[in-house]
Write an enzyme that holds these catalytic residues in place. Structure first.
Site, mmCIF file in Angstrom:
data_model
loop_
_atom_site.group_PDB
_atom_site.id
_atom_site.type_symbol
_atom_site.label_atom_id
_atom_site.label_comp_id
_atom_site.label_asym_id
_atom_site.label_seq_id
_atom_site.Cartn_x
_atom_site.Cartn_y
_atom_site.Cartn_z
ATOM 1 N N GLU A 128 -15.715 25.132 -25.960
ATOM 2 C CA GLU A 128 -14.309 24.913 -25.632
ATOM 3 C C GLU A 128 -13.660 24.101 -26.757
ATOM 4 O OE1 GLU A 128 -13.454 22.898 -21.929
ATOM 5 O OE2 GLU A 128 -11.340 23.410 -22.073
ATOM 6 N N GLU A 305 -17.473 17.369 -14.175
ATOM 7 C CA GLU A 305 -18.039 18.599 -14.752
ATOM 8 C C GLU A 305 -18.608 19.481 -13.658
ATOM 9 O OE1 GLU A 305 -17.033 18.879 -17.657
ATOM 10 O OE2 GLU A 305 -16.672 16.760 -18.080
HETATM 11 N N1 TRP Z 1 -13.508 20.687 -20.688
HETATM 12 C C1 TRP Z 1 -14.106 19.423 -20.955
HETATM 13 C C2 TRP Z 1 -13.822 18.560 -19.740
HETATM 14 O O1 TRP Z 1 -12.756 18.134 -19.505
HETATM 15 C C3 TRP Z 1 -13.632 18.702 -22.139
HETATM 16 C C4 TRP Z 1 -13.618 19.362 -23.462
HETATM 17 C C5 TRP Z 1 -12.683 20.164 -23.945
HETATM 18 C C6 TRP Z 1 -14.492 19.130 -24.529
HETATM 19 N N2 TRP Z 1 -12.907 20.456 -25.248
HETATM 20 C C7 TRP Z 1 -14.001 19.830 -25.637
HETATM 21 C C8 TRP Z 1 -15.654 18.404 -24.656
HETATM 22 C C9 TRP Z 1 -14.615 19.769 -26.872
HETATM 23 C C10 TRP Z 1 -16.262 18.348 -25.894
HETATM 24 C C11 TRP Z 1 -15.750 19.008 -26.995
HETATM 25 O O2 TRP Z 1 -14.645 18.318 -18.950
HETATM 26 ZN ZN ZN Z 2 -12.518 18.776 -17.446
#
Ligand code: TRP
Ligand code: ZN
Length: 878
Positions: A128, A305
């Site tokens: 992500e 998470e």
């Molecule tokens: N989706 C993750 C959360 O909020 C966070 C996240 C988004 C992330 N981009 C990232 C974590 C890049 C690490 C690196 O739980």
């Molecule tokens: Zn999140």
């Protein structure tokens, strides 16, 4: 690298993909210098798409080895390749075909920590938002959902553990001391939820039986020798799984749930399907090395998470503009979980403090954007307090507007309708409209309009008419790109009290009420209560029911009634801390102004009031931060004046606490050894707050007692808070220097504790604090290549140490800017995030503001800057 010429991506330009991928067969052959990846994609042309339409596959810093379609190798004329991806033409006329792509990449050279990288000898991935395109060419967008079969291969000695999403399959030996593992994920998912891990890790194992009787194997993988330190994370996971079943009817859906903790990670954690990857800071904990705040964060992030499994994974986002759909909702869910597990009132106080510190400042500065942004250059820059925290507040308001039963019905409907889909904010709102029969057209403005509304409330009691008239109005200042705002729907919880603090009843809209909900949805509104035999004390915005700034002209007397009697615990805290904030701002603005003695007495009395829970008392007597005071002042900020005002108040309250406070602090330090863990943590927070005040006023014996407590304790919360108290005391320089040295040698082998060692010093104030910062930047243990270590020094310095960061000569911001430029070459995502901490520079007094502007300009003008950091610097200066 391209800089401020990077293209702007707009929500209004969204178009569905021309091709989707139904299934992915991924073969990853792990090698540090050259990992070989073969991806076989089952591609489907969407309805109404012409055969001539090319297939777009994103790719970033990949080496293409070969590409074939339906078994035929493509020749150079069949595709075009540039540094953002491949466009494949001359595709088969059939609607379904197979694309096979071979790529190679170098995990050991990946310093951005996006895609596949090595951390401490462990291979891990972060996809992500757009990291999958750094592993293979792929339509890397969240509305392309596929099932995955993954084969991982690595050296058995180096990578005995090989993990990916879904359920485990066949494993076996391969040649040259290598072995392989298969994983199958039956749930269609977007590529950003892909994960793979290979390494030599220890595991803590447990199990969970779902409400419908399915057994789930739970594993937390950590660095060798650290499995016992994952016990709290495991406990939190099990409680989260149960909670989601009870509160949302959501069960887990695979045979295994794996968590891997790694030491190099850009953020907190990542919700990859069935394989969450965590920053080890949010997994590893024991009393010797982790603070109570760490334990609370671990609980919240593990829950966050895990909750993503439904809000984010089963139902994902159509495009990145919808990020709040998964993040705002999931933050709300983890906040409610923590509130159920802990003190709800104290949790709410902390949530609001976090919101105000991060989001309110974002919303009032150059980086302001709506909860659902309309445009971006680099999506990584939109993982913000606004999307996460304000996004959660918007869900909280929805829940307040419809009530708990309708909220559950609406979320049930949302899950039923959109399971397996990539959804948009409108889908979420429609579930509420359809199940609760409400119209959310106006409410939707919360997603589109940036800025914090200012609600003005003016109350007037008419003794003859026995009525109380409340005039409410709302106004939202312009934000970048949004000059005018339309009224929001603002749910305001309220309560009515007598002057003696008793609940009283009034007639409101021909109903007898002592409290309830006012929905302010016009620019101006009048609310009348009748049948009141006395002037009521109004408690407004109870529980902080909407993310607004409230300007209520209540008297100090009314505030003090609320501080002592408000039936809403949150507002009771707000009454007192709001009073403190108002006075601190007044003193900082004009040193001739003196603190109201009632404030000092009430703070001291609250600290000593045994009828209140310890955590609440701690929250109540923890003075507003320098940042809080700066926000209250809004403009022409002089950090030194703020610091002086805050120190003066601490001194005065400490002096009033005197011997009694001293005795209480000592007694709390004693009693911690026996009581239950949450109570012990609450008592530690109270003793911390007390020592800060007592040391500030140099109450007799306090400094020696703090040194003694620091030495004698084996608890990290106590060790660190006492160290911080010493560092903030001008009369304890010798003691703190010694303690700093001892602490370092005691924990040299504990990286997460060394991070704290850097952080606590990065908060040292003033000119000496800046010197410390500079020394630490050059300390042998400091490095920009580990995100936790990099942040440990830079974040507290820029975010909460204004007297050092914003030195009048500009040396603090200049040093920071140079460091950001250096960091940007390795890790743009992290550099951009840290730079965004400078977003409120315009509120400083002119000399400091000019230095900040120069520092930002230096960053913005430096050559070879990443898109990430360039975007933040440009917007901050605009
Ligand atoms: N989706 C993750 C959360 O909020 C966070 C996240 C988004 C992330 N981009 C990232 C974590 C890049 C690490 C690196 O739980
Ligand atoms: Zn999140």
């Amino acid at each position: 690298m391209r800089t401020n010429t990077a293209p702007v991506i707009r929500l209004e330009d969204y178009t569905p993909p021309a091709y989707t991928v139904r299934h992915v067969n991924l073969d990853i052959d792990l090698h540090a210098e050259k990992t070989h990846v073969i991806a076989k994609l089952s591609v489907e042309r969407m309805a109404d798409i012409a055969v001539s339409e090319p297939l777009w596959l994103d790719g970033d810093e990949l080496k293409l080895v070969s590409i074939s379609v339906d078994g035929e190798k493509l020749s150079a004329s069949d595709y075009t390749l540039d540094d953002t991806g491949i466009s494949v033409s001359n595709l088969p006329a059939t609607n379904e075909f197979q694309v096979e792509i071979e790529t190679s990449l170098a995990p050991e050279a990946n310093t951005k920590l996006m895609g596949l990288y090595l951390t401490n000898g462990v291979y891990c991935t972060q996809c992500e938002a757009q990291g999958f395109r750094r592993i293979t060419f792929f339509p890397d967008r969240p509305d392309v959902l596929a099932t995955y079969d993954v084969r991982l291969e690595g050296y058995k000695a180096q990578c005995p553990i090989l993990l990916s999403n879904g359920n485990p399959g066949e494993t076996g030996a391969s040649k040259d001391g290598r072995h392989f593992a298969h994983w199958h994920d039956p749930h269609p998912k977007p590529s950003y939820l892909f994960a793979a891990v290979g390494g030599d890790l220890d595991v803590l194992n447990d199990s969970f039986t779902t409400a419908s009787g399915m057994a789930v194997d739970l594993n937390i993988f950590v660095e060798t020798g650290k499995a016992p330190m994952a016990a709290w994370a495991m406990d939190s996971l099990i409680r989260s799984m149960r909670w989601d079943e009870e509160k949302y009817g959501r069960e887990y859906d695979l045979d295994v749930f794996n968590i891997v903790a790694v030491s190099d990670f850009n953020m907190g954690a990542m919700e990859n399907k069935g394989l969450n990857v965590f920053n080890d800071k949010y997994v590893l904990a024991d009393e010797r090395t982790a603070t109570d705040a760490d334990f609370a964060n671990i609980e919240a992030i593990i829950a966050h998470e895990y909750f993503h499994n439904w809000t984010g994974n089963r139902i994902t986002c159509r495009d990145w503009f919808q990020l709040c759909l998964k993040e705002g909702l999931t933050v709300y869910r983890d906040q409610e979980f923590s509130a159920d597990e802990r003190s709800r009132a104290v949790q709410r106080i902390q949530q609001v403090r976090t919101l105000m510190a991060g989001q309110f400042s974002e919303d009032s500065g150059p980086l302001a954007h709506s909860v659902r942004p309309a445009a971006y250059k680099e999506i990584n820059n939109f993982y913000t307090a606004t999307v996460y925290q304000k996004g959660a507040e918007v869900v909280r308001m929805l829940a307040a507007l419809v009530g708990p039963e309708a909220y559950r019905k609406a979320t049930d409907l949302y899950f039923e309708r959109h399971d397996g889909e990539a959804a948009v904010v409108e889908d979420w709102l429609a579930a509420f409209e359809d199940s609760a029969g409400i119209d959310l057209t106006q409410f939707k403005r919360w997603y589109a309009q940036a800025g914090t509304p200012r609600v003005t409330a003016r109350g007037e009691y008419d003794a003859d008419a026995k009525s109380y008239t409340l005039r409410l109005s709302q106004e939202t200042a312009p934000t970048p790109g949004q000059d005018t705002k339309q009224p929001f729907v603002i749910p305001m919880r309220f309560g009515l009290m007598s002057g003696a603090g008793e609940p009283i009843s009034a007639s409101h809209e021909s109903e007898a009420v002592t409290g309830g909900l006012i929905v302010l949805d016009e620019a101006e509104q009048i609310v009348t209560f009748i049948g009141l035999n006395e002037r009521p004390v109004l408690s407004l915005l109870q529980g902080f029911s909407a993310p607004v700034r409230l300007d209520f002209d209540e008297s100090d007397e009314d505030r003090l009634v609320r501080a002592a009697h408000d039936s809403d615990q949150y507002n009771r805290w707000e009454a007192l801390s709001g009073f403190a904030l108002k006075q601190l701002a007044a003193v900082a603005g004009n040193p001739k102004f003196d603190f109201d003695s009632r404030l000092i007495e009430t703070l001291a009395a609250t600290a000593l009031d045994n009828s209140l829970e310890a955590a609440f008392r701690a929250a109540a007597i923890t003075l507003p931060s320098e940042g809080d005071i700066a926000r209250e002042l809004e403009a022409n900020i002089d950090p030194d004046a703020i610091y002086a005002a805050r120190s003066e108040l601490a001194k005065r309250v400490g002096g009033t606490l005197g011997e009694t406070g001293f005795a209480l602090a000592l007694q709390l330090d004693e009693s911690q050894k026996s009581s239950d863990p949450l109570q012990a943590a609450a008592e530690r927070s109270l003793s911390t707050a007390l020592w800060q005040l007592l040391v500030a006023s140099e109450v007799k014996g306090a400094t020696t007692a703090v040194v003694e407590t620091h030495r004698a304790s084996l608890n990290m919360t106590v060790r660190l808070s006492t160290l911080s108290t010493m560092l903030r005391s001008p009369v304890m320089a010798d003691e703190s220097a010694k303690a700093i040295e001892n602490f370092l040698s005691e924990f040299t082998d504990e990286p997460l504790v060394i991070d704290k060692w850097f952080s606590v010093q990065a908060a040292s104030p003033g000119e000496a604090g800046l010197k410390t910062f500079e020394t630490l930047l050059n300390h042998p243990l400091y490095t920009l290549s580990n995100p936790n270590r990099a942040r440990a020094l830079l974040a507290p310095f820029a975010a909460s140490n204004p007297t050092a960061f914003h030195r009048a000569d500009g040396s603090g911001v200049a040093l920071f800017a140079d460091t950001i430029i250096e960091l940007d070459r390795r890790n743009p995502q992290l550099a951009a995030r840290l730079l965004s901490l400078m977003n409120d520079w315009r509120k400083l007094e002119p000399v400091r503001a000019e230095h900040a502007r120069e520092a930002l300009s230096k960053v913005a003008g430096s050559t070879g800057l990443s898109v990430d950091t360039q975007e933040i610097a440009d917007r901050a200066l605009a």
